[in-house]
Design a protein around this motif. Sequence first.
Motif, PDB file in Angstrom:
ATOM      1  N   PRO A   1     -14.740  17.344  36.582  1.00  0.00           N
ATOM      2  CA  PRO A   1     -13.894  17.850  35.717  1.00  0.00           C
ATOM      3  C   PRO A   1     -13.632  19.268  35.375  1.00  0.00           C
ATOM      4  O   PRO A   1     -12.475  19.688  34.767  1.00  0.00           O
ATOM      5  N   LYS A   2     -14.460  20.198  35.892  1.00  0.00           N
ATOM      6  CA  LYS A   2     -14.271  21.766  35.932  1.00  0.00           C
ATOM      7  C   LYS A   2     -13.593  22.337  36.975  1.00  0.00           C
ATOM      8  O   LYS A   2     -13.858  23.488  37.273  1.00  0.00           O
TER       9      LYS A   2
ATOM     10  N   ASP B   1      -7.629   3.323  34.715  1.00  0.00           N
ATOM     11  CA  ASP B   1      -6.772   4.534  35.615  1.00  0.00           C
ATOM     12  C   ASP B   1      -5.347   4.119  35.447  1.00  0.00           C
ATOM     13  O   ASP B   1      -4.824   3.635  36.497  1.00  0.00           O
ATOM     14  N   CYS B   2      -4.834   4.374  34.131  1.00  0.00           N
ATOM     15  CA  CYS B   2      -3.485   4.054  34.216  1.00  0.00           C
ATOM     16  C   CYS B   2      -2.790   5.298  33.381  1.00  0.00           C
ATOM     17  O   CYS B   2      -3.511   6.102  32.891  1.00  0.00           O
ATOM     18  N   SER B   3      -1.514   5.053  33.071  1.00  0.00           N
ATOM     19  CA  SER B   3      -0.794   6.255  32.317  1.00  0.00           C
ATOM     20  C   SER B   3      -1.309   6.397  30.981  1.00  0.00           C
ATOM     21  O   SER B   3      -1.662   5.102  30.386  1.00  0.00           O
ATOM     22  N   HIS B   4      -1.103   7.675  30.256  1.00  0.00           N
ATOM     23  CA  HIS B   4      -1.260   7.459  28.830  1.00  0.00           C
ATOM     24  C   HIS B   4      -0.543   6.753  27.942  1.00  0.00           C
ATOM     25  O   HIS B   4      -0.947   6.007  27.012  1.00  0.00           O
TER      26      HIS B   4
ATOM     27  N   PRO C   1      -2.775  18.092  29.110  1.00  0.00           N
ATOM     28  CA  PRO C   1      -3.729  18.276  30.188  1.00  0.00           C
ATOM     29  C   PRO C   1      -4.154  17.157  30.976  1.00  0.00           C
ATOM     30  O   PRO C   1      -3.629  16.035  31.082  1.00  0.00           O
ATOM     31  N   ASP C   2      -4.892  17.315  32.059  1.00  0.00           N
ATOM     32  CA  ASP C   2      -4.987  16.380  33.037  1.00  0.00           C
ATOM     33  C   ASP C   2      -5.676  15.018  32.614  1.00  0.00           C
ATOM     34  O   ASP C   2      -6.475  14.970  31.815  1.00  0.00           O
ATOM     35  N   SER C   3      -4.788  13.950  32.773  1.00  0.00           N
ATOM     36  CA  SER C   3      -5.447  12.668  32.524  1.00  0.00           C
ATOM     37  C   SER C   3      -6.227  12.151  33.394  1.00  0.00           C
ATOM     38  O   SER C   3      -7.170  11.308  33.196  1.00  0.00           O
ATOM     39  N   ASN C   4      -6.402  12.446  34.517  1.00  0.00           N
ATOM     40  CA  ASN C   4      -7.354  12.275  35.647  1.00  0.00           C
ATOM     41  C   ASN C   4      -7.838  13.364  36.452  1.00  0.00           C
ATOM     42  O   ASN C   4      -7.111  14.101  36.826  1.00  0.00           O
ATOM     43  N   PHE C   5      -9.239  13.543  36.213  1.00  0.00           N
ATOM     44  CA  PHE C   5      -9.795  14.924  36.890  1.00  0.00           C
ATOM     45  C   PHE C   5      -9.794  14.422  38.576  1.00  0.00           C
ATOM     46  O   PHE C   5      -9.434  13.488  39.058  1.00  0.00           O
TER      47      PHE C   5
END
Length: 501
Positions: free
Chosen positions: A9-10, A192-195, A104-108
């Motif tokens: 994540p970072k 794991d899908c779109s916002h 911001p990132d939706s998936n790291f």
Amino acid sequence: MLWLCIQLPKLPLEALVRAHRAGDDAPLAVTQNSLIIEANNAAYTHNIEPGLSIATACAYCTELQLLDRDREREEQLLQHLAQWAYSFTPVVSPRSAESEKNQPDSNFACLYLEISGSLKAHRGLAPLLQQLGKELHKMRISHRMGLGHSPSAAHLLSQLPEHRQWLAETRSAPTPQQWRQWISFAPSKFLDCSHKAITKLYACGIKRVSQLLAIPLSEVGGRFGRSFIDYLARLNGTRPDPVPSFEPPAEFDSELFFPSPLDNSEQLLFPAGRLVRELCRQLQRRQLYSQRLCWTLDYGSRGSQQVTVDISQPLLDPQRLIALTKLQFERVELKEPVQALTLKCQQLQAIESHSLREDFFDEGSKQHESYQLIDKLKARLGHQALSAVILKESYLPEQAWQNADSLTLHSKARGHQLTPAHAPRPNWLLPRPDRIQQRDHKLFYDGELQLLQGPERIDGYWWQHHRHARDYYIARGEQGSLYWVFQDLTSEHWFLHGVYS
């Protein structure tokens, strides 16, 4: 199949500040599109979190240091971590971070590892997970893990705090029934899908995956599309879940970036040590070695500087490699402050059993120490300062040797070998014999010479036009120095040819 998902994540922040020493508490934040996307712990204490605008973050903390996101460095670090993970299992798949426009990132970024074939080598699941976590901690990589029967399931469960807590305590892989319970228990926002799809699910009142799985697939497909049904099938394990396979490059390449450039070569030793230890860990697991460490000191827009450390034989001891690197860095004069330090090792070679040191008492131990001395001299004096000497068939001393292209040691004779003359020879041989003065049947070279031993006759090339017939003597000068002198039997002149140490 047993898949492990390691979420990073970072990574946007760690790709830029991984070179910092532990204890650096300056507040830092990474920005993209005028938004904070990641911050360090010091910044979090000032209530700076991802999603804040830069103006708001600076209002919270006036000392906040802002860094622009560097996706290229993130990708380099992700590939480097995939190469590290390859030393645990041959099935590795890296996945880059994904973000929607101005969000911001939706998936790291994450790594998928298929670890079912690695459990026996690491004595079970718990020791393997502990080793992975320990090495990621050493590399200062924040992470969270999830275990699943497919990559999609592992990715979903890695976001579930309860699953991560269970994973930290478990000693065996869960049963299929436990996996299904974990997946059903997960909130829908972890899918794991779109916002947009997540928003739609919550608008329909679907807050848990169990609620979604209870709906007939035909109705789900009508609302969310065929790709979403395919994802649910991969999540349930009813359909194969392939991921791209990672092929490690035949080289090691890792970089540390310094947000505050370093202007002293001594400051480079700490980040250099970290890169060397990462290199040694990877090479040991893959049974490889490199005969050259190529360091690049990046001065940013003002170019770069290369520093090379040559190694004579397979060496995987990080302390010795760091010591050789330190000797080279001591000779370097920095032209500009260094913004990044890169370690690259090309042409990695497989370690052969005969190249390893067997014990402290075998013949190879002396040779091993000789190679260490050669490496130190190269690092201290430079690569051009050392060269090998080999024997050559000739009667004349000045033609009985030559420089070799490579500096190697052989403990045992291989093939046709020349044996040196069994007679005292000087360590220093003059390139050309130097004429000695003669007066009153006496020899003078920096004072009068006294002949101590001889003669030793060397008579060669008599079958050619220029015969070389010499009588060699060992002589002592007035200061006590020992010289190797000879008299040319053709001209009867005396010459100095060498000096004993």
